[in-house]
Each structure stands twice: as structure tokens, then as C-alpha cells.
Scaffold this active site. Structure first.
Site, PDB file in Angstrom:
ATOM      1  CG  LEU A  80      44.357  47.023  33.781  1.00 36.30           C
ATOM      2  CD1 LEU A  80      45.427  46.205  33.061  1.00 36.30           C
ATOM      3  CD2 LEU A  80      44.813  47.331  35.214  1.00 36.30           C
ATOM      4  CG  ASN A  83      42.503  50.823  43.871  1.00 37.21           C
ATOM      5  OD1 ASN A  83      42.767  51.183  45.007  1.00 37.21           O
ATOM      6  ND2 ASN A  83      43.264  49.944  43.220  1.00 37.21           N
ATOM      7  CB  THR A 132      40.986  67.051  28.232  1.00 36.71           C
ATOM      8  OG1 THR A 132      41.995  67.395  29.197  1.00 36.71           O
ATOM      9  CG2 THR A 132      39.915  66.196  28.895  1.00 36.71           C
ATOM     10  CG  ASP A 149      47.196  65.990  31.429  1.00 39.43           C
ATOM     11  OD1 ASP A 149      46.424  65.051  31.163  1.00 39.43           O
ATOM     12  OD2 ASP A 149      47.407  66.948  30.665  1.00 39.43           O
ATOM     13  CG  ASP A 168      36.736  47.731  39.703  1.00 35.07           C
ATOM     14  OD1 ASP A 168      36.258  46.581  39.601  1.00 35.07           O
ATOM     15  OD2 ASP A 168      37.964  47.977  39.641  1.00 35.07           O
ATOM     16  CG  PHE A 169      40.071  46.810  44.013  1.00 35.74           C
ATOM     17  CD1 PHE A 169      40.006  45.520  44.507  1.00 35.74           C
ATOM     18  CD2 PHE A 169      41.177  47.580  44.324  1.00 35.74           C
ATOM     19  CE1 PHE A 169      41.024  45.016  45.307  1.00 35.74           C
ATOM     20  CE2 PHE A 169      42.206  47.087  45.122  1.00 35.74           C
ATOM     21  CZ  PHE A 169      42.125  45.802  45.612  1.00 35.74           C
ATOM     22  CB  ALA A 170      34.736  49.642  47.000  1.00 38.28           C
ATOM     23  N   GLY A 204      40.126  49.033  47.710  1.00 40.78           N
ATOM     24  CA  GLY A 204      41.417  49.625  47.399  1.00 40.78           C
ATOM     25  C   GLY A 204      41.637  51.008  47.976  1.00 40.78           C
ATOM     26  CD  GLU A 223      34.584  44.205  42.615  1.00 42.67           C
ATOM     27  OE1 GLU A 223      34.804  43.087  42.126  1.00 42.67           O
ATOM     28  OE2 GLU A 223      35.334  45.182  42.440  1.00 42.67           O
ATOM     29  CG  HIS A 269      32.349  41.495  35.323  1.00 45.00           C
ATOM     30  ND1 HIS A 269      31.585  42.067  36.312  1.00 45.00           N
ATOM     31  CD2 HIS A 269      33.587  42.023  35.464  1.00 45.00           C
ATOM     32  CE1 HIS A 269      32.329  42.906  37.014  1.00 45.00           C
ATOM     33  NE2 HIS A 269      33.546  42.887  36.531  1.00 45.00           N
TER      34      HIS A 269
END
Length: 413
Positions: A77, A115, A135, A141, A203-205, A207, A228, A295
């Protein structure tokens, strides 16, 4: 052709062949588990003491945890992407670890979580949708304009509709937004140039679309990419790999699913109706990363674990078969399987088995699976002791063995 020209041409051929061999000889090592963030003194510093042992397994790439500051300690997260002070250690610790792996000719793969993203502040309406990049300037931002408009949990988003599946725990980022594309691409390139990463694990491709992933891959030009997509539908994985293009590969969830069921007395499933392997390696082996657990599926989460008493049968399969095999940290260090896993990886390397090696499945029956790989290696898994006459040709010798598995290689290598 002159003598010197012929010599140079010969040397060039040798160099090109060696380069091709090195490019093909890939073994990925997952260098963390779900609990690694709890390590006293920091995981990155702890891993400095494991570099030598990981190198001895034959690993060519090591997959490291998400690098950025995160609301969840595991890193999935993320918030301030440029802030590399995480529960795993500091940015300096991470950079030092990457350099240590590079010293052993091991490339480092970053776990890229783009994602979704966690905001730092609430806006005037009291909604958490104001992001900070980590930064002193305004890079990353973001605000509501960079959140998908159809996000079910953060419907305040003013961006485009999501191009992939939703994620409930954090705002889904609008990857159709030019600013998002530009700034995430710059961040990825910073991870390469400043930190020394060589590749990405996405990760979480599922999405975001393959077309969006392609933008980031094309813009950052990693040497290695694996997505993934937690799905047993190999057509979905194949479509994603083709859509992203370039160096993109996908974790072979279909092979994991079939293999961990097959080793429990149903090994006939390891040969498809077309005579090929039933997972992604049966279709696109060069674009496939095979694995036993990670994991999520294993570790302390155990969301979809491989049968614990048959893990080495699984490694005997993936470490001698086409595709890019991935070794899990837990199995090497916590389960004390380093010696057996390394023996199999050594057979792979010594015989030049690579992602696109030929696969000839000789037997696939309830309690027996036998296959010849690359014409040089024969692998048997399953409980049956008597595999039949003339299955193992003369000239082959045992190279590795364990509980219900055996691997032979051609003599005289």
C-alpha cells in the site's frame, strides 16, 4: 577472407554464442516473504549476509520487496514513492544490497506497485485523495484528477474509468492520465539509474490493462519484467504478455495449479491433450516464470500452498523444465532445502536448459511423470519406483535425486 578476418569472425561467433547462452540461463530468486519486514535491524541489512548463499543457488535475478514508504508494512500500500525508507530498511541500505548482488552478477528486480496508491492527506471535503511523492518538488503530488472515476471505494476520483480490475484497499490510479504516465515512468527510470534495479515485477497486473503496462515497460526499458496475474486462465496470461511485448513475462499460475494437484496422485494431468505441458510453458515457455510458492500463496499467508511434503517434486519439475524458474526464499533457508534445490539448479545450468528448451513428455500417469528436456536431461517425479524398461537410455546417469523424484543427465558432459 584473410587469416586475421577469419579469426575475428570466429571470436565473434563464440562471443555471440556465449552472450545468447547467458541471456537464456535465467533463474529468479524471491528474496523475501510476508514476514520479512519484521526482521530486527532491517531486512536489507540481514540480506547482505545471504548474498553469497543466494548466488550459490545459481540465481541470476533476485526479486526484492516493494521499495517505497507504505501504509502496510509489507509494502503493498505505497504512498510516497520516492521515499525509500520502509519497514525493510533505508534507501541507502537498499542501494548497498543491490550493489552486493551486482557484485555476484545477480540482477535485482523491484516489486512495482502502481495499480493503486495511498494518499497522505484529506482534501477540503475530508476525503483522503491528496498524494505526496516524497520529494521537495511536486513530482507524484497528485489529487482526485489522478484517481479513476469508477473506483468503488474512492468515487471522488475525477480521472478516466479504470482500464483493469478494481482494488478495494486503496485508490485506483488513472493510468490513462498523461501526467501519471510521465511521472511513474520517470520514477521507474530513477529506480534504474539511482538504485541500480534491472527489472520489474508488476504487482496486481490485472488492475490496469496490458496497454498501460506497455507504456511503462517501453519508457523504462527494463532488462526483465514479470507480471503477477493471479489467474489459472493461460489465455489471459498469454494475451497480457503479447499486449505488453518486449521483455514481458508472466508468472505461471496455471502450471502451479495443475502441478500441485497432479503430485497428489494425478500426474496424468501433466500432459495436455496436445501432448505438451498444460500450463503457460506449454504455449509460451520463453515468456513464462514458473514457481512453487511465493509470499502470498505460501509463507504465513498460505493462500494457495503447494503440498508441503511434495515441494521438492515441484522443484524437480520447474528447475529442469522450460520457462524461467523462481526459487522461494522460505524453501531455501527456512525449510532447509538449499542443498537439494541447488543440485537441481546446477543440473539446469550444466546442461544449458533454458526457457525455450525442448520438452518431450515420455510418461504421464497417475503416480509417474517422466520427461526429456533439451535432449540432455530426463526428469522423473511421482511415487512409482519401477518406471519401465528402456525409459532411461544408456549413457544417462543420475545427477540429482530425492523423495519421489530423480533426474538423469547424459554422461560425459
Amino acid at each position: 577472407m584473410g587469416k586475421h578476418s577469419a579469426t575475428l569472425c570466429g571470436l565473434l561467433v563464440v562471443v555471440l554464442c556465449l552472450a545468447s547462452s547467458l541471456a537464456q540461463a535465467q533463474i529468479l530468486f524471491q528474496g523475501f516473504n510476508w514476514e520479512s519486514w519484521k526482521t530486527q535491524g532491517g531486512w536489507y541489512k540481514f540480506m547482505q549476509g545471504k548474498v553469497e548463499e543466494i548466488a550459490s543457488t545459481g540465481a541470476t535475478h533476485v526479486w526484492l520487496p516493494p521499495p517505497s514508504q507504505s501504509v502496510s508494512p509489507e509494502g503493498y500500500l505505497p504512498g510516497q514513492l520516492y521515499n525509500l525508507n520502509s519497514k525493510y530498511g533505508s534507501g541507502a541500505d537498499l542501494k548497498s544490497l543491490i550493489q552486493a548482488f551486482r557484485g555476484k552478477n545477480i540482477s535485482c528486480v523491484a516489486d512495482i506497485v502502481i495499480n493503486h496508491r495511498c494518499a497522505d492527506k484529506k482534501d477540503g471535503r475530508g476525503v483522503y485523495c491528496i498524494f505526496e511523492g516524497g520529494t521537495s518538488d511536486n513530482r507524484l503530488d497528485w489529487g482526485p484528477d489522478e484517481i479513476c472515476s469508477d473506483d468503488t471505494k474512492y468515487s471522488n476520483g475525477r480521472g478516466h474509468r479504470d482500464t483493469g480490475g478494481g482494488f478495494d484497499a486503496a485508490p485506483d490510479i488513472d493510468h490513462l492520465n498523461p501526467r501519471v504516465q510521465r511521472e511513474l515512468s520517470a520514477w521507474l527510470n530513477w529506480l534504474k539509474t539511482d538504485l541500480g534495479f534491472d527489472g520489474w515485477r508488476l504487482d496486481f497486473a490485472k488492475g490496469y490493462s496490458a496497454a498501460m503496462a506497455k507504456i511503462y515497460v517501453d519508457n523504462s526499458k527494463p532488462a526483465f519484467v514479470v507480471g503477477e496475474l493471479y489467474d489459472r486462465d493461460r489465455q489471459l496470461l498469454a494475451n497480457w504478455v503479447r499486449g505488453v511485448g518486449g521483455p514481458a513475462t508472466a508468472f505461471d499460475f496455471p502450471t502451479k495449479g495443475v502441478l500441485q494437484e497432479a503430485v497428489q496422485g494425478d500426474l496424468g494431468r501433466m500432459r495436455g491433450s496436445d501432448g505438451k505441458a498444460p500450463g503457460m510453458i506449454g504455449w509460451m515457455p520463453e515468456k513464462t516464470v514458473t514457481f512453487i510458492d511465493n509470499h502470498d500463496t505460501g509463507s504465513t499467508q498460505r493462500l494457495w500452498p503447494f503440498p508441503s511434503d511434495k515441494v521438492m517434486q515441484g522443484y524437480a519439475y520447474i528447475l529442469t523444465h522450460p520457462g524461467i524458474p523462481c526459487i522461494f526464499y522460505d524453501h531455501v533457508f527456512d525449510w532447509k532445502l538449499k542443498q537439494e534445490i541447488t543440485a537441481l539448479a546446477t543440473v539446469r545450468s550444466r546442461n544449458g536448459i533454458h526457457p525455450g528448451s525442448t520438452l518431450d513428455i515420455l510418461k504421464a500417469e497417475g503416480d509417474l511423470y517422466v520427461a526429456k528436456i533439451g535432449g540432455k536431461v530426463i526428469t522423473k517425479i511421482g511415487s512409482r519406483y519401477n518406471i519401465g524398461d528402456n525409459v532411461i537410455p544408456s549413457g544417462f546417469k543420475i545427477a540429482a535425486k530425492g523423495n519421489n523424484y530423480c533426474v538423469w543427465e547424459k554422461s560425459g558432459l
